[in-house]
Design a protein around this motif. Structure first.
Motif, PDB file in Angstrom:
ATOM      1  N   ALA A 156      11.167  28.863 -11.903  1.00  0.00           N
ATOM      2  CA  ALA A 156      12.005  27.833 -11.289  1.00  0.00           C
ATOM      3  C   ALA A 156      13.446  28.316 -11.192  1.00  0.00           C
ATOM      4  CB  ALA A 156      11.923  26.541 -12.099  1.00  0.00           C
ATOM      5  N   MET A 157      13.997  28.253  -9.992  1.00  0.00           N
ATOM      6  CA  MET A 157      15.374  28.679  -9.763  1.00  0.00           C
ATOM      7  C   MET A 157      16.317  27.480  -9.676  1.00  0.00           C
ATOM      8  SD  MET A 157      14.858  31.862  -9.786  1.00  0.00           S
ATOM      9  CE  MET A 157      16.480  32.441  -9.306  1.00  0.00           C
ATOM     10  N   PHE A 158      15.818  26.348  -9.175  1.00  0.00           N
ATOM     11  CA  PHE A 158      16.644  25.146  -9.035  1.00  0.00           C
ATOM     12  C   PHE A 158      15.715  23.941  -8.855  1.00  0.00           C
ATOM     13  CE2 PHE A 158      16.273  27.391  -5.001  1.00  0.00           C
ATOM     14  CZ  PHE A 158      15.686  26.433  -4.194  1.00  0.00           C
ATOM     15  N   GLU A 159      16.313  22.759  -8.931  1.00  0.00           N
ATOM     16  CA  GLU A 159      15.576  21.514  -8.719  1.00  0.00           C
ATOM     17  C   GLU A 159      16.059  20.840  -7.439  1.00  0.00           C
ATOM     18  OE1 GLU A 159      14.372  20.020 -13.185  1.00  0.00           O
ATOM     19  OE2 GLU A 159      16.358  19.440 -12.401  1.00  0.00           O
ATOM     20  N   VAL A 160      15.127  20.196  -6.756  1.00  0.00           N
ATOM     21  CA  VAL A 160      15.433  19.537  -5.491  1.00  0.00           C
ATOM     22  C   VAL A 160      15.101  18.055  -5.628  1.00  0.00           C
ATOM     23  CG1 VAL A 160      14.957  19.429  -3.017  1.00  0.00           C
ATOM     24  CG2 VAL A 160      14.894  21.634  -4.210  1.00  0.00           C
ATOM     25  N   PRO A 161      16.084  17.168  -5.590  1.00  0.00           N
ATOM     26  CA  PRO A 161      15.777  15.732  -5.630  1.00  0.00           C
ATOM     27  C   PRO A 161      14.933  15.335  -4.421  1.00  0.00           C
ATOM     28  CG  PRO A 161      18.108  16.127  -6.065  1.00  0.00           C
ATOM     29  CD  PRO A 161      17.528  17.421  -5.556  1.00  0.00           C
ATOM     30  N   ASN A 162      13.738  14.871  -4.689  1.00  0.00           N
ATOM     31  CA  ASN A 162      12.838  14.490  -3.592  1.00  0.00           C
ATOM     32  C   ASN A 162      11.865  13.436  -4.105  1.00  0.00           C
ATOM     33  OD1 ASN A 162      11.012  14.274  -1.482  1.00  0.00           O
ATOM     34  ND2 ASN A 162      11.026  16.468  -1.032  1.00  0.00           N
ATOM     35  N   PRO A 187       6.391  36.828 -10.686  1.00  0.00           N
ATOM     36  CA  PRO A 187       6.259  35.401 -10.414  1.00  0.00           C
ATOM     37  C   PRO A 187       6.986  35.009  -9.133  1.00  0.00           C
ATOM     38  CG  PRO A 187       7.911  35.765 -12.105  1.00  0.00           C
ATOM     39  CD  PRO A 187       7.292  37.109 -11.819  1.00  0.00           C
ATOM     40  N   ALA A 188       6.539  33.919  -8.551  1.00  0.00           N
ATOM     41  CA  ALA A 188       7.219  33.400  -7.368  1.00  0.00           C
ATOM     42  C   ALA A 188       8.481  32.658  -7.798  1.00  0.00           C
ATOM     43  CB  ALA A 188       6.294  32.463  -6.600  1.00  0.00           C
ATOM     44  N   MET A 189       9.607  32.964  -7.158  1.00  0.00           N
ATOM     45  CA  MET A 189      10.850  32.253  -7.444  1.00  0.00           C
ATOM     46  C   MET A 189      10.895  31.022  -6.554  1.00  0.00           C
ATOM     47  SD  MET A 189      13.568  35.396  -7.799  1.00  0.00           S
ATOM     48  CE  MET A 189      13.310  36.686  -9.010  1.00  0.00           C
ATOM     49  N   VAL A 190      10.967  29.849  -7.194  1.00  0.00           N
ATOM     50  CA  VAL A 190      10.761  28.615  -6.442  1.00  0.00           C
ATOM     51  C   VAL A 190      11.793  27.551  -6.798  1.00  0.00           C
ATOM     52  CG1 VAL A 190       8.285  29.061  -6.306  1.00  0.00           C
ATOM     53  CG2 VAL A 190       9.192  27.695  -8.199  1.00  0.00           C
ATOM     54  N   GLY A 191      11.859  26.530  -5.925  1.00  0.00           N
ATOM     55  CA  GLY A 191      12.593  25.309  -6.202  1.00  0.00           C
ATOM     56  C   GLY A 191      11.585  24.198  -6.405  1.00  0.00           C
ATOM     57  N   VAL A 192      11.800  23.341  -7.384  1.00  0.00           N
ATOM     58  CA  VAL A 192      10.829  22.297  -7.717  1.00  0.00           C
ATOM     59  C   VAL A 192      11.441  20.919  -7.489  1.00  0.00           C
ATOM     60  CG1 VAL A 192       9.611  23.739  -9.371  1.00  0.00           C
ATOM     61  CG2 VAL A 192      11.523  22.339 -10.140  1.00  0.00           C
ATOM     62  N   ALA A 193      10.558  19.964  -7.191  1.00  0.00           N
ATOM     63  CA  ALA A 193      10.996  18.599  -6.934  1.00  0.00           C
ATOM     64  C   ALA A 193      11.373  17.906  -8.230  1.00  0.00           C
ATOM     65  CB  ALA A 193       9.889  17.829  -6.224  1.00  0.00           C
ATOM     66  N   LYS A 194      12.362  17.020  -8.124  1.00  0.00           N
ATOM     67  CA  LYS A 194      12.807  16.251  -9.282  1.00  0.00           C
ATOM     68  C   LYS A 194      12.968  14.787  -8.873  1.00  0.00           C
ATOM     69  CE  LYS A 194      16.601  15.754 -12.602  1.00  0.00           C
ATOM     70  NZ  LYS A 194      17.956  16.230 -12.993  1.00  0.00           N
ATOM     71  N   GLY A 195      12.466  13.912  -9.737  1.00  0.00           N
ATOM     72  CA  GLY A 195      12.686  12.492  -9.514  1.00  0.00           C
ATOM     73  C   GLY A 195      11.603  11.791  -8.732  1.00  0.00           C
ATOM     74  N   GLY A 196      10.566  12.512  -8.266  1.00  0.00           N
ATOM     75  CA  GLY A 196       9.488  11.877  -7.532  1.00  0.00           C
ATOM     76  C   GLY A 196       8.481  11.238  -8.470  1.00  0.00           C
TER      77      GLY A 196
END
Length: 209
Positions: A156-162, A187-196
């Motif tokens: 995880a590189m960052f979080e995305v409010p979604n 590993p895959a470098m990704v952004g993950v959803a937050k708050g859903g």
């Protein structure tokens, strides 16, 4: 009376000595027979030796089978993962090709002349060919976008409010990840959803608790 005793004395002594000797011989004979009875029966000795040899054989057979399996596994791993270092280096080359392609915006591509278009297509073909070659050697791309975040395959590189997707869902891939066999090459470098909303698995765990 005294003379008779004196006459019979030697005979009586001899008789007593003979009796003692006979008793001792009998005791020796009995002890010898007892010792013979306590000796191990040859058949029983052979049976015990056979059982010991059979146990040793089974142990040796088990050790040889374990050695064979371990050797087969090591040979298989050596074949599967022999290109690990080379594949990791080639992924860096593939990344550079992808960056070169992405530096041109869509507008520039649409306005590009035939020469530039051919160059772009050539770079894209080179990238696809390289990845296809790696795939033939067991290197596969990790599908990350839309999947539940897994620290074994994703970084995880960052979080995305979604709020429209389950929490901890991968919504963006910054750099593709790859695996070789059962091992993660990177590993895959990704952004993950937050708050859903919670994922189904997390909801079930909460309900059980």
């Amino acid at each position: 009376m005294t003379e008779e005793t004196n006459k019979n004395g030697p005979d009586a002594a001899a008789t007593e000595a003979e009796a003692t000797a006979t008793t001792e011989e009998g005791q020796v004979a009995n002890e010898s027979e007892a010792g013979s009875a306590q000796e191990i029966d040859p058949i029983d000795a052979l049976k015990a030796e056979n059982a010991d040899l059979r146990d040793r054989f089974l142990r040796l057979a088990a050790e040889m089978d374990n050695l064979r399996r371990r050797t087969d596994r090591e040979i298989k791993d050596a074949k599967s993962y022999a290109v690990t270092g080379f594949a990791r280096d080639m992924l860096s080359v593939s990344d550079n090709l992808r960056r070169a392609i992405e530096t041109l915006p869509e507008e520039a591509r649409a306005a590009a002349d035939a020469t530039l278009t051919a160059l772009i297509e050539g770079v894209e073909m080179t990238e696809r060919g390289m990845l296809a070659t790696l795939e033939r050697h067991g290197v596969r791309k990790i599908e990350a976008e839309g999947q539940k975040f897994d620290p074994n395959f994703h970084q995880a590189m960052f979080e995305v409010p979604n709020p429209n997707v389950p929490n901890n869902t991968v919504v963006q891939v910054v750099q593709a990840g790859y695996a070789i066999g059962e091992r993660v090459l990177r590993p895959a470098m990704v952004g993950v959803a937050k708050g859903g909303p919670k994922s189904e698995a997390a909801a079930e765990d909460t309900a059980k608790a």
